[in-house]
Design a protein around this motif. Structure first.
Motif, PDB file in Angstrom:
ATOM      1  N   LYS A  60       7.684 -39.960  73.729  1.00 20.79           N
ATOM      2  CA  LYS A  60       7.865 -38.128  73.783  1.00 20.79           C
ATOM      3  C   LYS A  60       9.214 -38.266  72.179  1.00 20.79           C
ATOM      4  O   LYS A  60      10.054 -36.677  72.297  1.00 20.79           O
ATOM      5  CB  LYS A  60       8.797 -38.225  74.320  1.00 20.79           C
ATOM      6  N   THR A  61       9.068 -39.275  71.129  1.00 19.40           N
ATOM      7  CA  THR A  61      10.521 -38.918  69.737  1.00 19.40           C
ATOM      8  C   THR A  61       8.965 -38.675  69.185  1.00 19.40           C
ATOM      9  O   THR A  61       9.589 -38.315  67.875  1.00 19.40           O
ATOM     10  CB  THR A  61      10.838 -40.016  69.234  1.00 19.40           C
ATOM     11  N   VAL A  62       7.374 -38.944  69.017  1.00 19.41           N
ATOM     12  CA  VAL A  62       6.878 -38.622  67.975  1.00 19.41           C
ATOM     13  C   VAL A  62       6.951 -37.251  67.624  1.00 19.41           C
ATOM     14  O   VAL A  62       7.236 -35.960  68.362  1.00 19.41           O
ATOM     15  CB  VAL A  62       5.436 -38.523  68.065  1.00 19.41           C
ATOM     16  N   ASN A  63       6.227 -36.671  66.778  1.00 16.67           N
ATOM     17  CA  ASN A  63       6.403 -35.597  65.727  1.00 16.67           C
ATOM     18  C   ASN A  63       7.621 -34.696  66.317  1.00 16.67           C
ATOM     19  O   ASN A  63       7.871 -33.571  66.028  1.00 16.67           O
ATOM     20  CB  ASN A  63       5.980 -35.011  66.797  1.00 16.67           C
ATOM     21  N   LYS A  64       8.990 -35.081  66.239  1.00 16.29           N
ATOM     22  CA  LYS A  64      10.162 -34.678  66.544  1.00 16.29           C
ATOM     23  C   LYS A  64      10.846 -33.947  64.773  1.00 16.29           C
ATOM     24  O   LYS A  64      10.635 -35.413  63.859  1.00 16.29           O
ATOM     25  CB  LYS A  64      11.362 -35.499  66.937  1.00 16.29           C
ATOM     26  N   VAL A  65      10.698 -32.920  64.971  1.00 14.40           N
ATOM     27  CA  VAL A  65      11.484 -33.138  63.132  1.00 14.40           C
ATOM     28  C   VAL A  65      12.778 -32.963  63.290  1.00 14.40           C
ATOM     29  O   VAL A  65      13.312 -32.946  63.723  1.00 14.40           O
ATOM     30  CB  VAL A  65      11.009 -31.482  62.508  1.00 14.40           C
ATOM     31  N   VAL A  66      13.137 -33.619  62.088  1.00 17.08           N
ATOM     32  CA  VAL A  66      14.599 -34.129  62.392  1.00 17.08           C
ATOM     33  C   VAL A  66      15.698 -33.963  60.595  1.00 17.08           C
ATOM     34  O   VAL A  66      14.356 -33.784  59.784  1.00 17.08           O
ATOM     35  CB  VAL A  66      14.635 -36.103  62.317  1.00 17.08           C
ATOM     36  N   SER A  67      16.708 -33.664  61.311  1.00 19.02           N
ATOM     37  CA  SER A  67      17.607 -34.040  59.355  1.00 19.02           C
ATOM     38  C   SER A  67      19.150 -34.460  59.897  1.00 19.02           C
ATOM     39  O   SER A  67      19.400 -34.119  61.225  1.00 19.02           O
ATOM     40  CB  SER A  67      17.356 -32.642  59.090  1.00 19.02           C
ATOM     41  N   ALA A  68      19.851 -34.894  58.853  1.00 23.43           N
ATOM     42  CA  ALA A  68      21.264 -35.464  59.017  1.00 23.43           C
ATOM     43  C   ALA A  68      22.079 -34.693  58.401  1.00 23.43           C
ATOM     44  O   ALA A  68      22.413 -34.424  56.850  1.00 23.43           O
ATOM     45  CB  ALA A  68      20.799 -36.718  59.291  1.00 23.43           C
ATOM     46  N   MET A  69      23.659 -34.930  58.959  1.00 20.53           N
ATOM     47  CA  MET A  69      24.736 -34.565  57.267  1.00 20.53           C
ATOM     48  C   MET A  69      25.976 -35.972  57.858  1.00 20.53           C
ATOM     49  O   MET A  69      25.554 -36.537  58.536  1.00 20.53           O
ATOM     50  CB  MET A  69      24.801 -33.370  58.688  1.00 20.53           C
ATOM     51  N   THR A  70      26.541 -36.019  56.962  1.00 18.91           N
ATOM     52  CA  THR A  70      28.100 -36.700  57.030  1.00 18.91           C
ATOM     53  C   THR A  70      28.967 -36.186  56.824  1.00 18.91           C
ATOM     54  O   THR A  70      28.869 -35.219  55.690  1.00 18.91           O
ATOM     55  CB  THR A  70      27.610 -37.553  56.906  1.00 18.91           C
ATOM     56  N   SER A  71      29.690 -37.009  56.752  1.00 18.56           N
ATOM     57  CA  SER A  71      30.899 -36.531  56.490  1.00 18.56           C
ATOM     58  C   SER A  71      31.664 -38.029  56.271  1.00 18.56           C
ATOM     59  O   SER A  71      31.602 -39.245  56.819  1.00 18.56           O
ATOM     60  CB  SER A  71      32.186 -35.978  56.547  1.00 18.56           C
ATOM     61  N   ALA A  72      32.679 -38.460  54.332  1.00 19.28           N
ATOM     62  CA  ALA A  72      33.778 -39.484  54.162  1.00 19.28           C
ATOM     63  C   ALA A  72      34.320 -38.738  53.973  1.00 19.28           C
ATOM     64  O   ALA A  72      34.942 -37.886  53.159  1.00 19.28           O
ATOM     65  CB  ALA A  72      32.768 -40.396  53.541  1.00 19.28           C
ATOM     66  N   ASP A  77      34.985 -29.136  76.414  1.00 21.76           N
ATOM     67  CA  ASP A  77      33.699 -28.378  77.210  1.00 21.76           C
ATOM     68  C   ASP A  77      32.597 -28.529  76.426  1.00 21.76           C
ATOM     69  O   ASP A  77      31.463 -27.505  76.317  1.00 21.76           O
ATOM     70  CB  ASP A  77      34.246 -26.610  77.784  1.00 21.76           C
ATOM     71  N   VAL A  78      32.546 -28.777  75.654  1.00 23.31           N
ATOM     72  CA  VAL A  78      31.338 -28.753  74.478  1.00 23.31           C
ATOM     73  C   VAL A  78      30.490 -30.384  75.721  1.00 23.31           C
ATOM     74  O   VAL A  78      30.755 -31.158  75.875  1.00 23.31           O
ATOM     75  CB  VAL A  78      31.427 -30.050  73.664  1.00 23.31           C
ATOM     76  N   PRO A  79      29.338 -30.038  75.555  1.00 24.91           N
ATOM     77  CA  PRO A  79      28.340 -30.722  76.530  1.00 24.91           C
ATOM     78  C   PRO A  79      27.440 -32.183  75.766  1.00 24.91           C
ATOM     79  O   PRO A  79      27.969 -32.383  74.543  1.00 24.91           O
ATOM     80  CB  PRO A  79      27.108 -29.604  76.902  1.00 24.91           C
ATOM     81  N   THR A  80      27.717 -32.774  76.427  1.00 22.01           N
ATOM     82  CA  THR A  80      27.212 -34.321  75.524  1.00 22.01           C
ATOM     83  C   THR A  80      25.686 -34.463  76.287  1.00 22.01           C
ATOM     84  O   THR A  80      25.075 -34.240  77.074  1.00 22.01           O
ATOM     85  CB  THR A  80      28.364 -35.670  77.008  1.00 22.01           C
ATOM     86  N   ALA A  81      25.580 -35.310  74.600  1.00 21.66           N
ATOM     87  CA  ALA A  81      23.973 -34.984  74.631  1.00 21.66           C
ATOM     88  C   ALA A  81      23.307 -36.134  75.619  1.00 21.66           C
ATOM     89  O   ALA A  81      23.835 -37.329  75.257  1.00 21.66           O
ATOM     90  CB  ALA A  81      23.659 -35.751  73.314  1.00 21.66           C
ATOM     91  N   THR A  82      22.003 -35.697  76.290  1.00 19.91           N
ATOM     92  CA  THR A  82      21.969 -37.095  77.093  1.00 19.91           C
ATOM     93  C   THR A  82      20.025 -36.807  76.413  1.00 19.91           C
ATOM     94  O   THR A  82      19.714 -35.905  75.144  1.00 19.91           O
ATOM     95  CB  THR A  82      21.093 -36.193  77.697  1.00 19.91           C
ATOM     96  N   THR A  83      19.752 -37.871  76.197  1.00 20.10           N
ATOM     97  CA  THR A  83      17.969 -38.568  76.112  1.00 20.10           C
ATOM     98  C   THR A  83      16.596 -36.920  77.283  1.00 20.10           C
ATOM     99  O   THR A  83      16.223 -36.392  76.281  1.00 20.10           O
ATOM    100  CB  THR A  83      17.248 -39.199  76.525  1.00 20.10           C
ATOM    101  N   ASP A  84      17.503 -36.065  77.126  1.00 22.28           N
ATOM    102  CA  ASP A  84      16.822 -34.799  78.447  1.00 22.28           C
ATOM    103  C   ASP A  84      16.935 -33.481  77.083  1.00 22.28           C
ATOM    104  O   ASP A  84      15.700 -32.780  76.582  1.00 22.28           O
ATOM    105  CB  ASP A  84      17.188 -34.455  79.767  1.00 22.28           C
ATOM    106  N   ASP A  85      18.066 -34.056  76.236  1.00 21.40           N
ATOM    107  CA  ASP A  85      18.631 -32.608  75.297  1.00 21.40           C
ATOM    108  C   ASP A  85      17.654 -33.175  73.730  1.00 21.40           C
ATOM    109  O   ASP A  85      16.445 -32.483  73.522  1.00 21.40           O
ATOM    110  CB  ASP A  85      19.725 -33.420  74.901  1.00 21.40           C
ATOM    111  N   LEU A  86      16.569 -34.068  73.985  1.00 19.41           N
ATOM    112  CA  LEU A  86      15.805 -34.818  72.669  1.00 19.41           C
ATOM    113  C   LEU A  86      14.661 -34.155  73.050  1.00 19.41           C
ATOM    114  O   LEU A  86      13.863 -33.590  72.211  1.00 19.41           O
ATOM    115  CB  LEU A  86      16.505 -36.040  72.848  1.00 19.41           C
ATOM    116  N   GLU A  87      14.947 -34.870  74.704  1.00 20.91           N
ATOM    117  CA  GLU A  87      13.014 -34.505  74.896  1.00 20.91           C
ATOM    118  C   GLU A  87      13.021 -32.837  74.829  1.00 20.91           C
ATOM    119  O   GLU A  87      11.679 -32.089  74.726  1.00 20.91           O
ATOM    120  CB  GLU A  87      12.592 -35.277  75.763  1.00 20.91           C
ATOM    121  N   TRP A  88      14.076 -32.094  75.298  1.00 19.89           N
ATOM    122  CA  TRP A  88      13.488 -31.042  74.944  1.00 19.89           C
ATOM    123  C   TRP A  88      13.482 -30.109  73.385  1.00 19.89           C
ATOM    124  O   TRP A  88      12.850 -28.842  73.275  1.00 19.89           O
ATOM    125  CB  TRP A  88      14.956 -30.523  75.513  1.00 19.89           C
ATOM    126  N   ALA A  89      13.846 -30.388  72.402  1.00 20.60           N
ATOM    127  CA  ALA A  89      14.319 -30.134  70.979  1.00 20.60           C
ATOM    128  C   ALA A  89      13.186 -30.306  70.851  1.00 20.60           C
ATOM    129  O   ALA A  89      12.553 -31.098  70.933  1.00 20.60           O
ATOM    130  CB  ALA A  89      15.232 -30.403  70.095  1.00 20.60           C
TER     131      ALA A  89
END
Length: 204
Positions: free
Chosen positions: A109-121, A64-76
């Motif tokens: 529309k990706t310009v100036n989006k503020v981003v960060s990332a996490m990971t696991s191994a 039930d977790v929504p699937t990401a779309t490019t619309d979500d990236l534009e929204w954020a």
């Protein structure tokens, strides 16, 4: 805090990065952000998933977790990615999703989006830093503003000390080895703080 829109975009096969995303969502809501937790589409063939009970169980549990779309990236305003490492690179499911953002990028529309990332191994030197850096390479092309945790809080040292983004090692039973919850929450709040500065500066 003015209302910052936070998209937490993750891929998780057996649940580790989903848990990281959940902790980030808690921190985002605590900070007053509008939060979406979004998974990227699964690409693995059903036969492969069927052979791994933990993978199959997690896929069903997060149906039930929504699937990401490019619309979500534009929204954020802010985007936090969480993805496991695969041979020192991001999992192909995340790469495939990022490869669909060309239209958004072409429109600026990706310009100036503020981003960060996490990971696991599966171990501390399993490519965690390289995976985050591989994801940030895409962000540089986006014209996004990359916000790393650096060494801005003691929780980062307690979590293993990755300045690029929170990373966690996972044992053979799928259990997290380091205690990273507070590091995830610090990283999320730092991302939102910078996103708020950018939003104010742009007069949005």
């Amino acid at each position: 805090m003015m209302s910052v829109k936070l998209a937490i975009v993750y891929y998780s096969s057996t649940g580790t990065n989903y848990q990281l995303a959940q902790w980030a969502a808690e921190a985002g809501k605590e900070a007053g952000a509008e939060v979406k937790v979004l998974k990227v589409p699964e690409l693995a063939p059903p036969a492969a998933i069927e052979q791994n009970p933990a993978w199959k169980a997690h896929l069903e549990a997060t149906r039930d977790v929504p699937t990401a779309t490019t619309d979500d990236l534009e929204w954020a305003d802010a985007i936090l990615f969480s993805v496991p490492t695969r041979f020192g690179n991001m999992a192909s499911q995340m790469k495939q999703f990022l490869d669909t953002t060309g239209g958004l990028w072409a429109q600026g529309k990706t310009v100036n989006k503020v981003v960060s990332a996490m990971t696991s191994a599966q171990n501390p030197h399993g490519g965690q830093e390289a995976t985050i850096l591989s994801l940030y390479t895409t962000m540089y092309h986006w014209g996004a503003i990359v916000v790393t945790p650096g060494y801005t809080d003691s929780s980062i040292f307690a979590a293993g000390g990755n300045p690029y983004g929170t990373s966690v090692s996972v044992d053979q039973n799928g259990k997290m080895i380091e205690d990273v919850e507070q590091a995830v929450k610090h990283q999320t709040k730092r991302l939102l703080t910078v996103a708020e500065w950018v939003k104010k500066g742009l007069g949005k």
